[in-house]
Design a protein around this motif. Structure first.
Motif, PDB file in Angstrom:
ATOM      1  N   UNK A  71       0.834  -1.205   0.000  1.00  0.00           N
ATOM      2  CA  UNK A  71       0.000   0.000   0.000  1.00  0.00           C
ATOM      3  C   UNK A  71       0.868   1.254   0.000  1.00  0.00           C
ATOM      4  N   UNK A  72       1.934   1.226   0.771  1.00  0.00           N
ATOM      5  CA  UNK A  72       2.831   2.384   0.841  1.00  0.00           C
ATOM      6  C   UNK A  72       3.547   2.601  -0.498  1.00  0.00           C
ATOM      7  N   UNK A  73       3.887   1.513  -1.170  1.00  0.00           N
ATOM      8  CA  UNK A  73       4.547   1.624  -2.470  1.00  0.00           C
ATOM      9  C   UNK A  73       3.601   2.202  -3.515  1.00  0.00           C
ATOM     10  N   UNK A  74       2.395   1.666  -3.582  1.00  0.00           N
ATOM     11  CA  UNK A  74       1.432   2.121  -4.586  1.00  0.00           C
ATOM     12  C   UNK A  74       1.067   3.587  -4.374  1.00  0.00           C
ATOM     13  N   UNK A  75       1.005   4.014  -3.130  1.00  0.00           N
ATOM     14  CA  UNK A  75       0.618   5.391  -2.842  1.00  0.00           C
ATOM     15  C   UNK A  75       1.771   6.354  -2.701  1.00  0.00           C
ATOM     16  N   UNK A  76       3.007   5.881  -2.885  1.00  0.00           N
ATOM     17  CA  UNK A  76       4.185   6.724  -2.650  1.00  0.00           C
ATOM     18  C   UNK A  76       4.259   7.893  -3.624  1.00  0.00           C
ATOM     19  N   UNK A  77       4.677   9.039  -3.111  1.00  0.00           N
ATOM     20  CA  UNK A  77       4.953  10.190  -3.948  1.00  0.00           C
ATOM     21  C   UNK A  77       6.367  10.070  -4.517  1.00  0.00           C
ATOM     22  N   UNK A  78       6.666  10.918  -5.488  1.00  0.00           N
ATOM     23  CA  UNK A  78       7.965  10.871  -6.168  1.00  0.00           C
ATOM     24  C   UNK A  78       9.121  10.899  -5.176  1.00  0.00           C
ATOM     25  N   UNK A  79       9.018  11.777  -4.164  1.00  0.00           N
ATOM     26  CA  UNK A  79      10.121  11.943  -3.219  1.00  0.00           C
ATOM     27  C   UNK A  79      10.372  10.693  -2.376  1.00  0.00           C
ATOM     28  N   UNK A  80       9.331   9.871  -2.212  1.00  0.00           N
ATOM     29  CA  UNK A  80       9.435   8.699  -1.330  1.00  0.00           C
ATOM     30  C   UNK A  80       9.434   7.375  -2.088  1.00  0.00           C
ATOM     31  N   UNK A  81       9.354   7.450  -3.422  1.00  0.00           N
ATOM     32  CA  UNK A  81       9.140   6.232  -4.193  1.00  0.00           C
ATOM     33  C   UNK A  81      10.302   5.246  -4.057  1.00  0.00           C
ATOM     34  N   UNK A  82      11.539   5.730  -4.198  1.00  0.00           N
ATOM     35  CA  UNK A  82      12.695   4.844  -4.107  1.00  0.00           C
ATOM     36  C   UNK A  82      12.756   4.115  -2.779  1.00  0.00           C
ATOM     37  N   UNK A  83      12.495   4.836  -1.703  1.00  0.00           N
ATOM     38  CA  UNK A  83      12.503   4.213  -0.366  1.00  0.00           C
ATOM     39  C   UNK A  83      11.400   3.176  -0.252  1.00  0.00           C
ATOM     40  N   UNK A  84      10.222   3.471  -0.784  1.00  0.00           N
ATOM     41  CA  UNK A  84       9.119   2.511  -0.724  1.00  0.00           C
ATOM     42  C   UNK A  84       9.452   1.249  -1.511  1.00  0.00           C
ATOM     43  N   UNK A  85      10.109   1.400  -2.654  1.00  0.00           N
ATOM     44  CA  UNK A  85      10.536   0.240  -3.449  1.00  0.00           C
ATOM     45  C   UNK A  85      11.542  -0.588  -2.664  1.00  0.00           C
ATOM     46  N   UNK A  86      12.523   0.082  -2.075  1.00  0.00           N
ATOM     47  CA  UNK A  86      13.565  -0.641  -1.319  1.00  0.00           C
ATOM     48  C   UNK A  86      12.951  -1.416  -0.150  1.00  0.00           C
ATOM     49  N   UNK A  87      12.024  -0.824   0.567  1.00  0.00           N
ATOM     50  CA  UNK A  87      11.408  -1.492   1.718  1.00  0.00           C
ATOM     51  C   UNK A  87      10.570  -2.690   1.268  1.00  0.00           C
ATOM     52  N   UNK A  88       9.899  -2.559   0.136  1.00  0.00           N
ATOM     53  CA  UNK A  88       9.102  -3.671  -0.380  1.00  0.00           C
ATOM     54  C   UNK A  88      10.017  -4.830  -0.795  1.00  0.00           C
ATOM     55  N   UNK A  89      11.098  -4.522  -1.497  1.00  0.00           N
ATOM     56  CA  UNK A  89      12.033  -5.565  -1.935  1.00  0.00           C
ATOM     57  C   UNK A  89      12.740  -6.214  -0.751  1.00  0.00           C
ATOM     58  N   UNK A  90      13.041  -5.406   0.255  1.00  0.00           N
ATOM     59  CA  UNK A  90      13.682  -5.960   1.451  1.00  0.00           C
ATOM     60  C   UNK A  90      12.782  -6.982   2.126  1.00  0.00           C
ATOM     61  N   UNK A  91      11.481  -6.683   2.170  1.00  0.00           N
ATOM     62  CA  UNK A  91      10.541  -7.623   2.767  1.00  0.00           C
ATOM     63  C   UNK A  91      10.519  -8.934   1.986  1.00  0.00           C
TER      64      UNK A  91
END
Length: 258
Positions: A16-36
């Motif tokens: 949910x955080x990845x899909x809703x992420x804004x441009x500034x937070x997108x890379x971090x959201x991707x990294x956290x999803x992949x880490x999981x």
């Protein structure tokens, strides 16, 4: 709630955080999803690792992504028909955005149309149409296979043995394309002499590997594909970059069809 259910609970939150992420937070959201995904319980972790190996990013870029014509959203994405292969390709494309927010925006602008010029709207067109369905598909895939250990006979695709038919026209064309790239690199004054020497021997080593009756795909990717990709990226737009990219596509096509 067992370990897998706890994983799915966290999966849903990070998705949910990845899909809703804004441009500034997108890379971090991707990294956290992949880490999981890397921390998934077995057998899901092994299955995800194998899944990622099926269709590497190099093949996504060469076989899936049809370059935009210049208009916003005019690019085409020709995903594989097979579900596991398509998930692999999409997951590897997502992973390529982990450390490069601008790359995600460029792909969104090139392949997904948005009526707004707002960067977040453009990014959400991509996440909503591509990665949100992918995330749901991966969740279903993992749930269906939660108690199914990966077949020991399924080695990562990068470690598969590729049979080389030296009588095929594709083989002859591939070797000729590599030799053209090598000749162009040796003749170029734009390459540092040390780099030129390294590239020459790596391309030579790649041709030698292709002379065998069979070759490990990981060896070709580590030596030949990496050298050609370096040339194509560092000399993009120049004659050297063009011949290197042509050789790269020929190698990838040969590996994919062997």
């Amino acid at each position: 709630m067992d370990e897998f259910d706890e994983f799915l609970d966290e999966y849903d939150d990070r998705a949910d955080r990845l899909v809703g992420a804004r441009y500034q937070d997108f890379g971090r959201a991707v990294r956290r999803f992949l880490q999981l995904l890397e921390e998934a319980p077995e057998p899901s972790a092994s299955r995800l690792k194998w899944l990622r190996s099926l269709f590497p990013l190099e093949r996504v870029q060469s076989e899936v992504m049809v370059e935009p014509s210049g208009m916003v959203g005019s690019g085409q994405l020709d995903w594989p028909d097979d579900n596991e292969t398509a998930l692999s390709a999409q997951l590897n494309l997502l992973a390529s955005f982990a450390d490069n927010d601008n790359e995600a925006l460029q792909v969104a602008r090139g392949y997904f149309y948005s009526r707004s010029n707002n960067v977040n709207d453009t990014l959400h067109e991509m996440t909503g149409h591509l990665f949100e369905p992918m995330i749901r598909d991966i969740r279903r895939y993992l749930s269906r296979n939660r108690d199914k250990p990966l077949d020991p006979g399924l080695a990562p695709a990068s470690d598969r043995i590729v049979r080389i038919d030296h009588n095929r026209p594709e083989y002859v064309e591939t070797v000729a394309a590599i030799e053209d790239a090598e000749n162009a690199a040796v003749a170029s004054n734009e390459i540092d002499p040390e780099e030129r020497d390294r590239i020459k021997f790596e391309l030579n080593a790649g041709i030698i590997l292709l002379k065998a009756q069979s070759v490990r795909q990981s060896a070709i990717e580590a030596v030949l594909v990496r050298a050609l990709k370096w040339l194509a990226e560092n000399f993009a737009g120049a004659a050297l970059g063009v011949v290197a990219d042509q050789a790269l596509q020929a190698v990838l096509k040969l590996l994919g069809s062997s």
